[in-house]
Write an enzyme that holds these catalytic residues in place. Structure first.
Site, mmCIF file in Angstrom:
data_model
loop_
_atom_site.group_PDB
_atom_site.id
_atom_site.type_symbol
_atom_site.label_atom_id
_atom_site.label_comp_id
_atom_site.label_asym_id
_atom_site.label_seq_id
_atom_site.Cartn_x
_atom_site.Cartn_y
_atom_site.Cartn_z
ATOM 1 N N ARG A 249 3.794 9.451 13.245
ATOM 2 C CA ARG A 249 2.717 10.305 13.781
ATOM 3 C C ARG A 249 1.553 9.446 14.256
ATOM 4 O O ARG A 249 1.442 8.280 13.856
ATOM 5 C CB ARG A 249 2.232 11.287 12.707
ATOM 6 C CG ARG A 249 1.649 10.571 11.486
ATOM 7 C CD ARG A 249 1.042 11.537 10.472
ATOM 8 N NE ARG A 249 0.579 10.834 9.274
ATOM 9 C CZ ARG A 249 -0.647 10.347 9.126
ATOM 10 N NH1 ARG A 249 -1.541 10.463 10.083
ATOM 11 N NH2 ARG A 249 -0.978 9.711 8.008
ATOM 12 N N HIS B 99 7.513 0.271 -3.189
ATOM 13 C CA HIS B 99 8.024 -0.387 -4.387
ATOM 14 C C HIS B 99 6.818 -0.762 -5.243
ATOM 15 O O HIS B 99 5.752 -1.047 -4.711
ATOM 16 C CB HIS B 99 8.787 -1.671 -4.003
ATOM 17 C CG HIS B 99 9.267 -2.453 -5.197
ATOM 18 N ND1 HIS B 99 10.321 -2.031 -5.974
ATOM 19 C CD2 HIS B 99 8.813 -3.622 -5.740
ATOM 20 C CE1 HIS B 99 10.494 -2.906 -6.956
ATOM 21 N NE2 HIS B 99 9.600 -3.871 -6.843
ATOM 22 N N ASN C 21 -2.004 -6.628 4.650
ATOM 23 C CA ASN C 21 -2.468 -6.844 6.029
ATOM 24 C C ASN C 21 -1.860 -8.077 6.663
ATOM 25 O O ASN C 21 -1.761 -9.125 6.029
ATOM 26 C CB ASN C 21 -3.997 -7.007 6.045
ATOM 27 C CG ASN C 21 -4.718 -5.712 5.727
ATOM 28 O OD1 ASN C 21 -4.452 -5.096 4.709
ATOM 29 N ND2 ASN C 21 -5.622 -5.318 6.602
ATOM 30 N N GLU D 113 -1.087 -2.645 8.773
ATOM 31 C CA GLU D 113 -1.114 -2.604 7.309
ATOM 32 C C GLU D 113 0.161 -1.957 6.790
ATOM 33 O O GLU D 113 0.476 -0.828 7.155
ATOM 34 C CB GLU D 113 -2.316 -1.782 6.834
ATOM 35 C CG GLU D 113 -3.634 -2.308 7.360
ATOM 36 C CD GLU D 113 -4.829 -1.627 6.702
ATOM 37 O OE1 GLU D 113 -4.659 -1.065 5.601
ATOM 38 O OE2 GLU D 113 -5.913 -1.678 7.285
ATOM 39 N N LYS E 204 -5.766 0.123 -2.707
ATOM 40 C CA LYS E 204 -5.107 -0.034 -4.010
ATOM 41 C C LYS E 204 -5.654 0.994 -5.002
ATOM 42 O O LYS E 204 -4.911 1.550 -5.793
ATOM 43 C CB LYS E 204 -5.347 -1.453 -4.519
ATOM 44 C CG LYS E 204 -4.290 -1.905 -5.479
ATOM 45 C CD LYS E 204 -4.487 -3.347 -5.885
ATOM 46 C CE LYS E 204 -4.115 -4.314 -4.791
ATOM 47 N NZ LYS E 204 -4.595 -5.682 -5.040
ATOM 48 N N THR F 85 -2.067 -1.655 0.846
ATOM 49 C CA THR F 85 -1.507 -1.992 2.162
ATOM 50 C C THR F 85 -1.696 -3.472 2.427
ATOM 51 O O THR F 85 -2.816 -3.981 2.393
ATOM 52 C CB THR F 85 -2.203 -1.188 3.280
ATOM 53 O OG1 THR F 85 -3.599 -1.484 3.273
ATOM 54 C CG2 THR F 85 -1.966 0.305 3.126
HETATM 55 P P1 ADP Z 1 -6.631 -5.463 0.972
HETATM 56 O O1 ADP Z 1 -7.872 -4.797 1.458
HETATM 57 O O2 ADP Z 1 -6.836 -6.917 0.609
HETATM 58 O O3 ADP Z 1 -5.476 -5.283 1.932
HETATM 59 P P2 ADP Z 1 -5.375 -3.449 -0.722
HETATM 60 O O4 ADP Z 1 -6.118 -2.621 -1.736
HETATM 61 O O5 ADP Z 1 -4.903 -2.746 0.521
HETATM 62 O O6 ADP Z 1 -6.261 -4.729 -0.392
HETATM 63 O O7 ADP Z 1 -4.126 -4.114 -1.475
HETATM 64 C C1 ADP Z 1 -3.218 -4.859 -0.713
HETATM 65 C C2 ADP Z 1 -2.571 -5.967 -1.501
HETATM 66 O O8 ADP Z 1 -1.905 -5.424 -2.653
HETATM 67 C C3 ADP Z 1 -1.468 -6.648 -0.707
HETATM 68 O O9 ADP Z 1 -1.981 -7.706 0.081
HETATM 69 C C4 ADP Z 1 -0.515 -7.141 -1.809
HETATM 70 O O10 ADP Z 1 -0.869 -8.452 -2.220
HETATM 71 C C5 ADP Z 1 -0.748 -6.167 -2.949
HETATM 72 N N1 ADP Z 1 0.324 -5.180 -3.139
HETATM 73 C C6 ADP Z 1 0.859 -4.859 -4.345
HETATM 74 N N2 ADP Z 1 1.812 -3.922 -4.234
HETATM 75 C C7 ADP Z 1 1.917 -3.633 -2.911
HETATM 76 C C8 ADP Z 1 2.764 -2.721 -2.164
HETATM 77 N N3 ADP Z 1 3.662 -1.939 -2.770
HETATM 78 N N4 ADP Z 1 2.604 -2.682 -0.818
HETATM 79 C C9 ADP Z 1 1.688 -3.477 -0.221
HETATM 80 N N5 ADP Z 1 0.859 -4.332 -0.853
HETATM 81 C C10 ADP Z 1 0.972 -4.425 -2.208
HETATM 82 MG MG MG Z 2 -4.898 -3.318 2.693
#
Ligand code: ADP
Ligand code: MG
Length: 165
Positions: free
Chosen positions: A104, A84, A29, A79, A21, A27
């Protein structure tokens, strides 16, 4: 890959705080139960497809399937970055996806900038590929209209997994 397109859904769980994030590319999970059902011919790497949170709108996505360092690379992770901007996180919601095509293989990058630019290229590639009529068709698949709102209480431990429907 003969298993494509591949449909699946499951609860969004917390990842391992690898800071996706913070890179501007969160992403979502999937739990192990979803990952373990992946057909053997789906190799690690980057895929594009369609995704929907709960019974919300359907958006383009890119998905990374990789060996999970948290489990010393003995387990895979799936992931999904939904293309959006959401107002809020959606942990605990059901994410439905169809993996449509392969972009890829996985690779490692020398710098964060190189990683981010590779992901942005993947996102652009996904956008173009998914605009092709054959791939656009999967967006209207019945699979998405059957998407549940939230995890039904009795099945939270075993999210439904569908393919071929
Ligand atoms: P984590 O390590 O918990 O997966 P991330 O930093 O990868 O944390 O953030 C993932 C979380 O962000 C998702 O589980 C979801 O709740 C939120 N999220 C918000 N916007 C998106 C998006 N466009 N795509 C995927 N996840 C998103
Ligand atoms: Mg993630």
């Amino acid at each position: 890959m003969k298993s494509l397109p591949y449909f699946c859904r499951g609860e969004v769980i917390r990842g391992f705080g690898r800071g996706s994030k913070e890179l501007g590319i969160p992403t979502a999970n999937f739990p192990d139960s979803v990952v373990e059902h992946l057909p053997a011919d789906i190799s690690t790497g980057i895929y594009y497809g369609w995704a929907c949170v709960g019974s919300g709108d359907i958006y383009k996505m890119v998905m990374s399937i990789g060996w999970n360092p948290y489990y010393k690379n003995t387990k895979k992770s799936m992931e999904t970055h939904v293309i959006h901007t959401f107002k809020e996180d959606f942990y605990g919601e059901i994410l439905s996806v169809v993996m449509v095509g392969y972009i890829r293989p996985e690779r490692s990058y020398d710098s964060l900038e190189a990683l981010i630019s590779a992901i942005n290229n993947d996102i652009e590639e996904a956008k173009v590929q998914l605009d092709q009529p054959e791939r656009l068709k999967l967006k209207t698949d019945n699979f998405f209209s059957s998407a549940p709102h939230c995890p039904p209480p009795s099945t939270t431990a075993a999210p439904s997994i569908m393919n071929g429907h």
